[in-house]
Design an enzyme around this catalytic site. Structure first.
Site, short mmCIF file in Angstrom:
data_model
loop_
_atom_site.label_atom_id
_atom_site.label_comp_id
_atom_site.label_asym_id
_atom_site.label_seq_id
_atom_site.Cartn_x
_atom_site.Cartn_y
_atom_site.Cartn_z
N ASN A 188 -0.42 -29.12 -44.82
CA ASN A 188 -0.79 -30.43 -45.35
C ASN A 188 -2.19 -30.45 -45.95
OD1 ASN A 188 0.81 -32.76 -45.70
ND2 ASN A 188 1.20 -32.88 -43.48
N TYR B 45 3.15 -27.80 -38.11
CA TYR B 45 3.40 -28.91 -39.03
C TYR B 45 2.21 -29.85 -38.84
CZ TYR B 45 5.64 -33.08 -41.03
OH TYR B 45 5.93 -34.20 -41.77
N ASP C 224 11.41 -32.43 -50.05
CA ASP C 224 10.26 -32.58 -50.93
C ASP C 224 9.36 -31.35 -50.87
OD1 ASP C 224 9.63 -33.19 -48.33
OD2 ASP C 224 8.29 -34.83 -48.79
N ASP D 76 3.76 -26.13 -43.02
CA ASP D 76 3.27 -27.27 -43.78
C ASP D 76 1.90 -27.61 -43.21
OD1 ASP D 76 2.67 -29.66 -44.95
OD2 ASP D 76 4.48 -30.71 -44.33
#
Length: 350
Positions: free
Chosen positions: A126, A87, A250, A124
């Site tokens: 990002n 993450y 989300d 994730d």
């Protein structure tokens, strides 16, 4: 009580068919989890990478050096590849956050470039790697920070500087973006289609949220180029401005399927032939980001990983990991995920 709820949910929902590993931050801020379908079991599981601890004190847990302080890392070793679930920290809008993310990116680049064993990296991450990975590129570049340095301007995860670092990381580490490899694009696909993994939160005190109808592809499955002959599928399992398939998050699930080494007739170093087949894994591999019960993934056969918000799960220190094999009835899973959601990455072996 909240960390106890997280622990009980994981155990009751998944421990009957999965080995469960997780590492969570101390303040509901971040975390990762990995569920590995029995009887498969990784030969080892780690909860940090040495490169991160060496790069910055922010990535060192003084209470437990074996863990990342925010639970952002799980690394599981399998026969022909290692599975890395992360993450990644958001780039943010300040000089300190820019430096923090740049340190993370450089540490991961050095770590993965030096590895001899092929890696599958999910989660994730990002970062929206390129122009087609956001629904409205010009709009995203006008958001958030607009100061100097110029390459940090725009929506975190889509700034020119972040994308340049990510391209360097992919090239240096010989990694391939599985989704874009199978679904090439030069322009952003339609905003409502299954092309974006993040769509922001719905409006709370306003009629329309800032990111309504817009999306970014920031949840990825990357794999070493030697594993490409085994890549069968890579898909995004959520879509539309109504966030169908996002299950209250989300972020939506993604899925990637990697064939058994036997089926691909290739070994972990990319060698083909009978010798490679004889030494290959017996399982194929599939990776996605979602709850195990969502979008048909209840039938997955291997590791499931998730990243998202959560509390520390034991009193060992910030980011402490925990593993369990407590039995339970798998049928409870579908009921639990109606109200409980872990945002992040799922891996399954068929």
């Amino acid at each position: 009580k909240e960390w106890k709820l997280v622990e009980d949910t994981l155990i009751r929902a998944c421990a009957g068919r999965y080995h469960i590993y997780w590492s969570l931050a101390d303040s509901k801020y971040a975390g990762t989890a990995m569920l590995v379908r029995k009887p498969l079991k990784p030969s080892s599981v780690r909860y940090t990478l040495p490169c991160l601890a060496e790069a910055s004190k922010e990535h060192q847990d003084p209470a437990d050096p074996s863990c990342h302080p925010e639970g952002r890392i799980i690394v599981a070793a399998f026969e022909t590849f290692d599975l890395l679930a992360t993450y990644a920290p958001n780039n943010g809008n300040t000089e300190n956050s820019f430096e923090r993310r740049a340190t993370w990116d450089e540490a991961l680049r050095q770590e993965l470039r030096a590895r001899a064993k092929p890696i599958v990296w999910i989660g994730d991450i990002n970062i929206a790697p390129a122009w087609p990975d956001v629904s409205h590129p010009d709009w995203f570049l006008r958001q958030c920070y607009q100061g100097d340095p110029e390459d940090m301007r725009g929506q975190p995860g889509f700034t020119p500087g972040e994308r340049a670092r990510f391209r360097t990381l992919l090239e240096d580490c010989k990694l391939v973006d599985s989704y874009r490899h199978l679904h090439p694009a030069t322009e952003p696909p339609p905003a409502g289609g299954p092309y974006y993994t993040w769509r922001g939160h719905p409006p709370v005190h306003q009629p329309v949220a800032k990111y309504h109808g817009k999306g970014m592809r920031i949840d990825l499955c990357l794999l070493h180029e030697s594993l490409l002959p085994r890549l069968e599928d890579s898909a995004i399992l959520g879509h539309s401005e109504g966030r169908i398939g996002f299950m209250g998050s989300d972020h939506c699930p993604i899925r990637a399927t990697i064939a058994a080494a036997q089926a691909a007739n290739v070994d972990s170093s990319g060698t083909t032939g009978a010798a490679a087949t004889a030494a290959a894994e017996a399982q194929s591999f599939s990776a996605s980001t979602a709850d195990p019960a969502a979008n048909g993934t209840t039938s997955c056969e291997g590791p499931v990983t998730a990243s998202g918000d959560g509390d520390k799960v034991e009193g060992k220190g910030i980011g402490s990991p925990k593993a369990t094999t407590t039995p339970f009835k798998f049928a409870k899973l579908e009921k639990i995920v109606e109200s409980e959601h872990l945002d992040g990455s799922i891996i399954d072996l068929e």
